[in-house]
Design an enzyme around this catalytic site. Sequence first.
Site, PDB file in Angstrom:
ATOM      1  N   ILE A   1       0.901  -1.153   0.000  1.00  0.00           N
ATOM      2  CA  ILE A   1       0.000   0.000   0.000  1.00  0.00           C
ATOM      3  C   ILE A   1       0.939   1.201   0.000  1.00  0.00           C
ATOM      4  O   ILE A   1       1.865   1.279   0.826  1.00  0.00           O
ATOM      5  CB  ILE A   1      -0.967  -0.010   1.214  1.00  0.00           C
ATOM      6  CG1 ILE A   1      -1.789   1.290   1.293  1.00  0.00           C
ATOM      7  CG2 ILE A   1      -0.262  -0.261   2.517  1.00  0.00           C
ATOM      8  CD1 ILE A   1      -2.889   1.243   2.373  1.00  0.00           C
ATOM      9  N   SER A   2       0.732   2.116  -0.945  1.00  0.00           N
ATOM     10  CA  SER A   2       1.685   3.217  -1.129  1.00  0.00           C
ATOM     11  C   SER A   2       1.727   4.145   0.087  1.00  0.00           C
ATOM     12  O   SER A   2       0.750   4.274   0.833  1.00  0.00           O
ATOM     13  CB  SER A   2       1.306   4.036  -2.367  1.00  0.00           C
ATOM     14  OG  SER A   2       1.270   3.208  -3.509  1.00  0.00           O
ATOM     15  N   GLN A   3       2.850   4.825   0.232  1.00  0.00           N
ATOM     16  CA  GLN A   3       3.053   5.856   1.261  1.00  0.00           C
ATOM     17  C   GLN A   3       1.921   6.890   1.155  1.00  0.00           C
ATOM     18  O   GLN A   3       1.556   7.298   0.040  1.00  0.00           O
ATOM     19  CB  GLN A   3       4.404   6.496   0.974  1.00  0.00           C
ATOM     20  CG  GLN A   3       4.806   7.641   1.848  1.00  0.00           C
ATOM     21  CD  GLN A   3       6.059   8.328   1.282  1.00  0.00           C
ATOM     22  OE1 GLN A   3       6.459   8.072   0.149  1.00  0.00           O
ATOM     23  NE2 GLN A   3       6.642   9.199   2.066  1.00  0.00           N
TER      24      GLN A   3
END
Length: 234
Positions: free
Chosen positions: A82-84
């Site tokens: 899950i992206s930053q």
Amino acid sequence: MRISVAIPVIVMSLAAAHCAGQEDYAEARRTMVREHLRARDISDPRVLEVMGRVPRHEFVPAILRSQAYADHALPIAESQTISQPYIVALMTQLAEIEEDHAVLEVGTGSGYQSAVLAEMVREVYTIEIIPELAESAQAKLAALGYENVYGKTGDGYLGWEENAPYDAILVTAAAPEVPPPLIAQLAPGGILVIPVGPQSQVQQLLRIEKAEDGTTTTKVIIPVVFVPLVRERR
Ligand code: SAM
């Protein structure tokens, strides 16, 4: 040079993962918006408001919930990420989306970016190549009450032609080149936000705008590191 690295080292205790309450998450969200988004270059009030509201902790593995609002990506199932939060906010801001827009996301992953988009636009179409992730994200989004997100399992390199054109397309995996079908499925005036570059190395986040006459203008935004856009399930 700022580089967003996708996979952090996780150090935590099992106990810490389960002890946070809703107010702790709300406080963590406020801190995230203030220190990791607003303090950088996220200035679109709609993006800041939505990032301050969407329950990111619902989209991360239970054992990592205490880190859901930290300033880095997190692992999810199937060796994906899950992206930053900053990258989610930046990509959303770059897409210049509006309430009546239809948006395509390539790389559903946890479903978090879909939820952020769903709060801001009319319809979100999202494609994930790993069926287990596509299914779990759809189940999560439905459980949280998102009714304007349509998902499918497939190769997002090809886009989703039936519902095109899209006012914006966000690709959340790194492509070796800009996929021509995505440019074709972008509406005139539409914006494609995509990381482009080699696998497992630094890529460039691009913002590509399609003019009314079909020509495109590309702006290089920042260096990033995303998981690769693959053409078939590994
Ligand atoms: N947007 C996601 C989120 O909010 O959790 C993060 C996505 S993760 C960085 C990238 C995702 O792209 C992975 O789930 C991966 O399986 C998916 N992916 C990779 N290649 C793909 C392709 N060709 N089509 C669709 N999804 C792809």
